[in-house]
Every structure is written in structure tokens, then in C-alpha cells.
Design a protein around this motif. Structure first.
Motif, PDB file in Angstrom:
ATOM      1  N   GLU A   1       0.831  -1.195   0.000  1.00  0.00           N
ATOM      2  CA  GLU A   1       0.000   0.000   0.000  1.00  0.00           C
ATOM      3  C   GLU A   1       0.870   1.251   0.000  1.00  0.00           C
ATOM      4  N   PRO A   2       0.591   2.190  -0.915  1.00  0.00           N
ATOM      5  CA  PRO A   2       1.381   3.432  -0.949  1.00  0.00           C
ATOM      6  C   PRO A   2       1.068   4.311   0.255  1.00  0.00           C
ATOM      7  N   THR A   3       2.019   5.105   0.675  1.00  0.00           N
ATOM      8  CA  THR A   3       1.807   6.046   1.764  1.00  0.00           C
ATOM      9  C   THR A   3       1.023   7.252   1.243  1.00  0.00           C
ATOM     10  N   VAL A   4       0.517   8.040   2.170  1.00  0.00           N
ATOM     11  CA  VAL A   4      -0.178   9.278   1.789  1.00  0.00           C
ATOM     12  C   VAL A   4       0.762  10.171   0.973  1.00  0.00           C
ATOM     13  N   GLU A   5       2.019  10.207   1.375  1.00  0.00           N
ATOM     14  CA  GLU A   5       3.001  11.043   0.657  1.00  0.00           C
ATOM     15  C   GLU A   5       3.236  10.520  -0.767  1.00  0.00           C
ATOM     16  N   ASN A   6       3.266   9.180  -0.947  1.00  0.00           N
ATOM     17  CA  ASN A   6       3.411   8.603  -2.284  1.00  0.00           C
ATOM     18  C   ASN A   6       2.230   8.993  -3.169  1.00  0.00           C
ATOM     19  N   ILE A   7       1.026   8.872  -2.625  1.00  0.00           N
ATOM     20  CA  ILE A   7      -0.187   9.208  -3.378  1.00  0.00           C
ATOM     21  C   ILE A   7      -0.202  10.693  -3.722  1.00  0.00           C
ATOM     22  N   GLU A   8       0.186  11.522  -2.764  1.00  0.00           N
ATOM     23  CA  GLU A   8       0.211  12.970  -2.976  1.00  0.00           C
ATOM     24  C   GLU A   8       1.189  13.348  -4.087  1.00  0.00           C
ATOM     25  N   GLY A   9       2.377  12.730  -4.066  1.00  0.00           N
ATOM     26  CA  GLY A   9       3.366  13.021  -5.100  1.00  0.00           C
ATOM     27  C   GLY A   9       2.887  12.618  -6.476  1.00  0.00           C
ATOM     28  N   GLU A  10       2.240  11.454  -6.583  1.00  0.00           N
ATOM     29  CA  GLU A  10       1.724  10.987  -7.867  1.00  0.00           C
ATOM     30  C   GLU A  10       0.574  11.872  -8.347  1.00  0.00           C
ATOM     31  N   TYR A  11      -0.247  12.334  -7.415  1.00  0.00           N
ATOM     32  CA  TYR A  11      -1.368  13.211  -7.788  1.00  0.00           C
ATOM     33  C   TYR A  11      -0.863  14.477  -8.468  1.00  0.00           C
ATOM     34  N   TRP A  12       0.106  15.154  -7.839  1.00  0.00           N
ATOM     35  CA  TRP A  12       0.583  16.412  -8.406  1.00  0.00           C
ATOM     36  C   TRP A  12       1.424  16.181  -9.658  1.00  0.00           C
ATOM     37  N   ARG A  13       2.061  15.005  -9.764  1.00  0.00           N
ATOM     38  CA  ARG A  13       2.745  14.686 -11.026  1.00  0.00           C
ATOM     39  C   ARG A  13       1.750  14.627 -12.164  1.00  0.00           C
ATOM     40  N   MET A  14       0.592  14.004 -11.916  1.00  0.00           N
ATOM     41  CA  MET A  14      -0.419  13.877 -12.957  1.00  0.00           C
ATOM     42  C   MET A  14      -1.049  15.225 -13.303  1.00  0.00           C
ATOM     43  N   VAL A  15      -1.161  16.104 -12.301  1.00  0.00           N
ATOM     44  CA  VAL A  15      -1.737  17.431 -12.560  1.00  0.00           C
ATOM     45  C   VAL A  15      -0.762  18.306 -13.337  1.00  0.00           C
ATOM     46  N   GLU A  16       0.512  18.287 -12.930  1.00  0.00           N
ATOM     47  CA  GLU A  16       1.492  19.200 -13.511  1.00  0.00           C
ATOM     48  C   GLU A  16       2.112  18.671 -14.801  1.00  0.00           C
ATOM     49  N   LYS A  17       2.406  17.372 -14.831  1.00  0.00           N
ATOM     50  CA  LYS A  17       3.079  16.784 -16.005  1.00  0.00           C
ATOM     51  C   LYS A  17       2.397  15.476 -16.392  1.00  0.00           C
ATOM     52  N   PRO A  18       1.177  15.557 -16.891  1.00  0.00           N
ATOM     53  CA  PRO A  18       0.451  14.317 -17.219  1.00  0.00           C
ATOM     54  C   PRO A  18       1.087  13.580 -18.392  1.00  0.00           C
ATOM     55  N   THR A  19       1.254  12.283 -18.224  1.00  0.00           N
ATOM     56  CA  THR A  19       1.774  11.443 -19.307  1.00  0.00           C
ATOM     57  C   THR A  19       0.719  10.458 -19.791  1.00  0.00           C
ATOM     58  N   GLU A  20      -0.414  10.420 -19.095  1.00  0.00           N
ATOM     59  CA  GLU A  20      -1.496   9.520 -19.485  1.00  0.00           C
ATOM     60  C   GLU A  20      -2.817  10.137 -19.024  1.00  0.00           C
ATOM     61  N   GLU A  21      -3.895   9.614 -19.561  1.00  0.00           N
ATOM     62  CA  GLU A  21      -5.215  10.114 -19.172  1.00  0.00           C
ATOM     63  C   GLU A  21      -5.758   9.259 -18.039  1.00  0.00           C
ATOM     64  N   ILE A  22      -6.168   9.913 -16.975  1.00  0.00           N
ATOM     65  CA  ILE A  22      -6.696   9.227 -15.796  1.00  0.00           C
ATOM     66  C   ILE A  22      -8.160   9.626 -15.609  1.00  0.00           C
ATOM     67  N   GLU A  23      -9.022   8.645 -15.419  1.00  0.00           N
ATOM     68  CA  GLU A  23     -10.427   8.934 -15.139  1.00  0.00           C
ATOM     69  C   GLU A  23     -10.778   8.414 -13.756  1.00  0.00           C
ATOM     70  N   VAL A  24     -11.362   9.283 -12.939  1.00  0.00           N
ATOM     71  CA  VAL A  24     -11.809   8.873 -11.600  1.00  0.00           C
ATOM     72  C   VAL A  24     -13.273   9.260 -11.433  1.00  0.00           C
ATOM     73  N   LEU A  25     -13.931   8.596 -10.507  1.00  0.00           N
ATOM     74  CA  LEU A  25     -15.328   8.882 -10.209  1.00  0.00           C
ATOM     75  C   LEU A  25     -15.413   9.498  -8.811  1.00  0.00           C
ATOM     76  N   TYR A  26     -16.329  10.455  -8.646  1.00  0.00           N
ATOM     77  CA  TYR A  26     -16.501  11.112  -7.349  1.00  0.00           C
ATOM     78  C   TYR A  26     -17.987  11.318  -7.104  1.00  0.00           C
ATOM     79  N   GLY A  27     -18.493  10.683  -6.059  1.00  0.00           N
ATOM     80  CA  GLY A  27     -19.884  10.917  -5.675  1.00  0.00           C
ATOM     81  C   GLY A  27     -19.941  12.157  -4.812  1.00  0.00           C
TER      82      GLY A  27
END
Length: 215
Positions: free
Chosen positions: A19-45
Motif C-alpha cells: 500500500e502506498p503512503t499518503v506522501e506517495n499518493i500525494e506526489g503521484e497526484y501532483w505529477r499527474m496534474v502538472e506533467k500528465p503522461t497519461e489520461e486518468i479517469e476517476v469517479l466522485y460521488g
């Protein structure tokens, strides 16, 4: 019996390592926002009507309330009661305004986001997490709201030219590192189950979920 315990312990250790740490998830989140290399789709209720889907807090009108729920039904920390507490200006509003006087329910998954925004009429907001993975918040003091707006216009001029009211649409995300480089103070908070997060008037805030959760 001992072998079963050993096997369960090993599975727990493997899961914790995987399981990734909160810090790992946070780093990946901002990588995808700032320098996206792929398209990510998420769902939010998000913004789910509690009168339709139910509330995580018991309601006075519920017929199934048990004696053990009475403390929570009447509690001021019950978000169904909170807006109309004595001393609240909202207590004078006669109608049930969704999202203001009637709380919304949120069911998130990993990377589901809420972009930079302030509350309608610069009201406070109060969020409670019932269960699940952490939610990461970023906040900016109300006194620095103009600094954030200036930084957003500086870094996203084309978007603001197309939509001058862009910040009212809750669709714009800019990383704390970029904002801080422009002199905007950004504060970070990790919300876990059983915790409230309060935002103050005109305090811009944004964030995302680290996994499946309900708030």
C-alpha cells in the motif's frame, strides 16, 4: 493454529508494504496534474443530496432512531443540526438550502478532487469524514485570497480569458509549489476518519482523496 497466524501476519506485512503512503499518493497526484503522461479517469460521488441518499448522521425525522442514537440525533456536532444552532445567522433562514442548511454526502475514490474554491457568500464550511482513506486538504487564509486569484490568472491566462468566472466553476487545480513560489501561503491538512475540517470565510481550499472514503 500457529501456521494460520503466521500466514495472516505475512499477508498483513505484504499488504502494508504494497500500500502506498499518503506522501506517495500525494506526489503521484501532483505529477499527474502538472506533467500528465497519461489520461486518468476517476469517479466522485460529490454533492449527494442526503435527503435522497441518506446521511451519515442520524436525523430527528428518522423512524428507526434507537435510544442509543439519541445523543447523536440531538448533538450540535451532527451536521444536520449544526447550521441552525443558537447564534447561527443561518437559523433565521426558513427554507432548506441544499449544501448550506442540508449537508451533502461525498463518496470518494483515489485521486477524486475538489479544485480551488471558496464557499458561496464566503460562508464557513465544515466537513466530517465517516470512514475510509484520508482526504488531503490545502488551504489559503482569507486575507490572501487576492494573491491566489492573481497567481491563477498569471499561470492560466488563456483559461481566464475564455471564462472570467473560472474560479466559480471548481475545475481549476494549481499545485501548492507553484502558488508558494508566487508568494501565496499554502497550508496542508490530512483528514482521517472521525475528524472535522473547518474552512473560514473567503479561505480558498482544494484537495483530493487518497482512496475509498465517505464524508
Amino acid at each position: 493454529y500457529e501456521s494460520i497466524i503466521d500466514r495472516n501476519t505475512n499477508m498483513t506485512n505484504i499488504q502494508e508494504q504494497w500500500e502506498p503512503t499518503v506522501e506517495n499518493i500525494e506526489g503521484e497526484y501532483w505529477r499527474m496534474v502538472e506533467k500528465p503522461t497519461e489520461e486518468i479517469e476517476v469517479l466522485y460521488g460529490a454533492d449527494l443530496e442526503t435527503c435522497v441518499f441518506g446521511s451519515g448522521f442520524p436525523k430527528l425525522s428518522s423512524q428507526s432512531d434507537s435510544v442509543s442514537d439519541e445523543e447523536y440525533v440531538k448533538s450540535g456536532w451532527n451536521l444536520n443540526n449544526f447550521p441552525r444552532l443558537s447564534g447561527s445567522v443561518l437559523a433565521y433562514e426558513g427554507s432548506d438550502i441544499s449544501g448550506v442548511l442540508v449537508p451533502w454526502l461525498y463518496v470518494g475514490m483515489c485521486f477524486s478532487s475538489f479544485c480551488w474554491h471558496v464557499e458561496d457568500h464566503h460562508l464557513y464550511s465544515l466537513n466530517y469524514m465517516h470512514w475510509g482513506a484520508p482526504k488531503i486538504w490545502y488551504g489559503i487564509p482569507g486575507d490572501d485570497a487576492l494573491k491566489l486569484e492573481a497567481a491563477m490568472r498569471k499561470h492560466l491566462p488563456d483559461l481566464f480569458e475564455e471564462q472570467p468566472d473560472l474560479l466559480h466553476k471548481l475545475v481549476t487545480q494549481l499545485s501548492p509549489s507553484i502558488l508558494k513560489a508566487d508568494g501565496v501561503p499554502v497550508y496542508r491538512c490530512v483528514q482521517n476518519p472521525g475528524e472535522f475540517v473547518l474552512t473560514f470565510p473567503r479561505a480558498y481550499h482544494s484537495g483530493f482523496n487518497c482512496g475509498f472514503n465517505c464524508a
